[in-house]
Design a protein around this motif. Structure first.
Motif, PDB file in Angstrom:
ATOM      1  N   PHE A 151       0.845  -1.215   0.000  1.00 41.03           N
ATOM      2  CA  PHE A 151       0.000   0.000   0.000  1.00 41.03           C
ATOM      3  C   PHE A 151       0.866   1.244   0.000  1.00 41.03           C
ATOM      4  O   PHE A 151       0.903   1.489   0.662  1.00 41.03           O
ATOM      5  CB  PHE A 151      -0.777   0.302   1.143  1.00 41.03           C
ATOM      6  CG  PHE A 151      -1.246  -0.168   2.381  1.00 41.03           C
ATOM      7  CD1 PHE A 151      -2.550  -0.448   2.522  1.00 41.03           C
ATOM      8  CD2 PHE A 151      -0.410  -0.358   3.444  1.00 41.03           C
ATOM      9  CE1 PHE A 151      -3.038  -0.887   3.690  1.00 41.03           C
ATOM     10  CE2 PHE A 151      -0.869  -0.801   4.605  1.00 41.03           C
ATOM     11  CZ  PHE A 151      -2.191  -1.072   4.730  1.00 41.03           C
ATOM     12  N   TYR A 181      -0.747   0.557  -6.809  1.00 41.61           N
ATOM     13  CA  TYR A 181      -1.108   1.876  -6.320  1.00 41.61           C
ATOM     14  C   TYR A 181       0.162   2.651  -6.020  1.00 41.61           C
ATOM     15  O   TYR A 181       1.275   2.126  -6.114  1.00 41.61           O
ATOM     16  CB  TYR A 181      -1.996   1.791  -5.063  1.00 41.61           C
ATOM     17  CG  TYR A 181      -1.392   1.008  -3.936  1.00 41.61           C
ATOM     18  CD1 TYR A 181      -0.423   1.549  -3.129  1.00 41.61           C
ATOM     19  CD2 TYR A 181      -1.794  -0.305  -3.687  1.00 41.61           C
ATOM     20  CE1 TYR A 181       0.144   0.831  -2.096  1.00 41.61           C
ATOM     21  CE2 TYR A 181      -1.233  -1.037  -2.664  1.00 41.61           C
ATOM     22  CZ  TYR A 181      -0.273  -0.458  -1.864  1.00 41.61           C
ATOM     23  OH  TYR A 181       0.300  -1.184  -0.863  1.00 41.61           O
ATOM     24  N   SER A 216      -5.289   4.520  -5.014  1.00 40.98           N
ATOM     25  CA  SER A 216      -5.577   3.238  -5.652  1.00 40.98           C
ATOM     26  C   SER A 216      -6.500   3.446  -6.843  1.00 40.98           C
ATOM     27  O   SER A 216      -7.249   4.429  -6.896  1.00 40.98           O
ATOM     28  CB  SER A 216      -6.243   2.307  -4.630  1.00 40.98           C
ATOM     29  OG  SER A 216      -6.803   1.179  -5.253  1.00 40.98           O
ATOM     30  N   THR A 241      -9.074   1.969  -7.270  1.00 41.93           N
ATOM     31  CA  THR A 241     -10.399   1.925  -6.656  1.00 41.93           C
ATOM     32  C   THR A 241     -10.436   2.969  -5.543  1.00 41.93           C
ATOM     33  O   THR A 241      -9.823   2.785  -4.487  1.00 41.93           O
ATOM     34  CB  THR A 241     -10.695   0.536  -6.068  1.00 41.93           C
ATOM     35  OG1 THR A 241     -10.481  -0.460  -7.077  1.00 41.93           O
ATOM     36  CG2 THR A 241     -12.126   0.448  -5.561  1.00 41.93           C
ATOM     37  N   GLN A 259     -12.315   3.914  -3.156  1.00 41.70           N
ATOM     38  CA  GLN A 259     -12.687   3.560  -1.785  1.00 41.70           C
ATOM     39  C   GLN A 259     -11.556   2.855  -1.052  1.00 41.70           C
ATOM     40  O   GLN A 259     -11.621   2.682   0.168  1.00 41.70           O
ATOM     41  CB  GLN A 259     -13.949   2.708  -1.744  1.00 41.70           C
ATOM     42  CG  GLN A 259     -13.889   1.410  -2.515  1.00 41.70           C
ATOM     43  CD  GLN A 259     -14.464   1.540  -3.910  1.00 41.70           C
ATOM     44  OE1 GLN A 259     -14.324   2.592  -4.549  1.00 41.70           O
ATOM     45  NE2 GLN A 259     -15.126   0.482  -4.383  1.00 41.70           N
ATOM     46  N   ASN A 260     -10.514   2.465  -1.781  1.00 42.98           N
ATOM     47  CA  ASN A 260      -9.355   1.846  -1.147  1.00 42.98           C
ATOM     48  C   ASN A 260      -8.244   2.844  -0.827  1.00 42.98           C
ATOM     49  O   ASN A 260      -7.191   2.466  -0.321  1.00 42.98           O
ATOM     50  CB  ASN A 260      -8.796   0.735  -2.037  1.00 42.98           C
ATOM     51  CG  ASN A 260      -9.732  -0.444  -2.163  1.00 42.98           C
ATOM     52  OD1 ASN A 260     -10.546  -0.698  -1.270  1.00 42.98           O
ATOM     53  ND2 ASN A 260      -9.636  -1.171  -3.258  1.00 42.98           N
ATOM     54  N   ASN A 261      -8.480   4.122  -1.121  1.00 42.02           N
ATOM     55  CA  ASN A 261      -7.489   5.140  -0.801  1.00 42.02           C
ATOM     56  C   ASN A 261      -7.326   5.259   0.712  1.00 42.02           C
ATOM     57  O   ASN A 261      -8.286   5.104   1.473  1.00 42.02           O
ATOM     58  CB  ASN A 261      -7.898   6.489  -1.371  1.00 42.02           C
ATOM     59  CG  ASN A 261      -7.837   6.518  -2.894  1.00 42.02           C
ATOM     60  OD1 ASN A 261      -7.374   5.571  -3.522  1.00 42.02           O
ATOM     61  ND2 ASN A 261      -8.322   7.604  -3.479  1.00 42.02           N
ATOM     62  N   ASN A 319      -9.310   5.608   6.540  1.00 37.33           N
ATOM     63  CA  ASN A 319      -9.733   4.739   5.440  1.00 37.33           C
ATOM     64  C   ASN A 319     -10.965   5.259   4.724  1.00 37.33           C
ATOM     65  O   ASN A 319     -11.503   4.585   3.851  1.00 37.33           O
ATOM     66  CB  ASN A 319     -10.007   3.324   5.958  1.00 37.33           C
ATOM     67  CG  ASN A 319      -8.745   2.633   6.435  1.00 37.33           C
ATOM     68  OD1 ASN A 319      -7.872   2.319   5.640  1.00 37.33           O
ATOM     69  ND2 ASN A 319      -8.637   2.421   7.736  1.00 37.33           N
TER      70      ASN A 319
END
Length: 264
Positions: free
Chosen positions: A16, A98, A116, A118, A120-122, A142
């Motif tokens: 990440f 990412y 990311s 996506t 919502q994955n940031n 998150n």
């Protein structure tokens, strides 16, 4: 427990002291430095199941860490005037998963944003510091509104983190590690000071190596002891560790770190 999970946590970073502390590194910049090139971690805590993980470190001709590699993937780092400004994570198929952007206020790292494909994955990381420049808290968000952040707290004894506490967001669960230290260089001594904060590991934030790790947990308002890990270290002629063996409170070996270095 947190200490012997370090390789896994560093892999999480792959997937990440602060600015007012002066130079990036302990050694004089005009001299050759020992740079950590490889960490081999052997996990022995699971009965009848010994696992080994390898993490390698690569540097450019300025001694800046530019790549970390494990079997799960790699992270590369980009710099501007010795400040990391971006890290890129590639999976084991060398596909970019990412990246993370670094934010500064002058010469102080104040945050990272993991971006990311996506949204919502940031993930957003925000850092605060004590008056002497040591990292005091790390807040992990998150979600955009950050209603239930995970918060990490760092307490120091001199130049070493002596107590690490994390309150895990959206739960009532907390973990605490209490440490004692030696007076030798850590393997991460000559890694860029901003990356030491980015990794958020007590091992990279501290000047010296841990000798004991007393860890406990709290889910009901009371701290309950889990284990106390005692480390026995071997050092090279420069005072850097080449081996660290951790045993639990029953005297059973549970983890071993083997460190290798290059001179640059």
């Amino acid at each position: 427990m947190k200490n012997y999970l370090f390789l896994g946590m560093m892999s999480t970073v792959i997937i990440f002291n602060s600015c007012s502390n002066g130079d990036d590194n302990t050694n004089d910049s005009s001299e050759k430095k020992l740079l950590l090139s490889k960490v081999t971690t052997t996990y022995m805590g699971i009965p009848d199941n010994v696992e080994t993980g390898i993490l390698t470190f690569e540097y450019n001709n300025k001694g800046q860490l530019v790549k970390m590699q494990s079997k799960d993937g790699a992270t590369t780092f980009e710099y501007n005037n010795n400040k990391p400004v971006k890290s890129n994570y590639y999976n084991s198929q060398q596909k970019l998963e990412y990246y993370s952007e670094f934010s500064y206020d002058g010469n102080q790292l104040i945050g990272n944003k993991v971006v990311s494909p996506t949204p919502q994955n940031n993930i957003t990381y925000k850092y605060t510091y004590a008056l002497n420049g040591q990292l005091a808290t790390s807040t992990i968000c998150n979600s955009v509104n950050c209603t239930s952040p995970t918060i990490e707290y760092y307490t120091y004894n001199g130049d070493n983190v002596s107590v690490y506490t994390v309150n895990i967001g959206e739960t009532n669960f907390s973990l605490k590690n209490e440490y004692s230290s030696d007076n030798k260089f850590t393997p991460y001594t000559n890694i860029n000071k901003y990356l030491k904060i980015f990794f958020r590991r007590t091992e990279t934030l501290s000047k010296n190596n841990y000798l004991t790790d007393k860890n406990s947990s709290n889910s009901s308002g009371n701290w309950l002891p889990n284990d106390t890990i005692t480390y026995t270290l071997e050092y090279n002629s420069s005072g850097f560790p080449i081996k660290s063996l951790g045993k639990n409170q029953n005297g059973k070996s549970i983890v071993q770190y083997d460190y290798e270095y290059i001179i640059q």
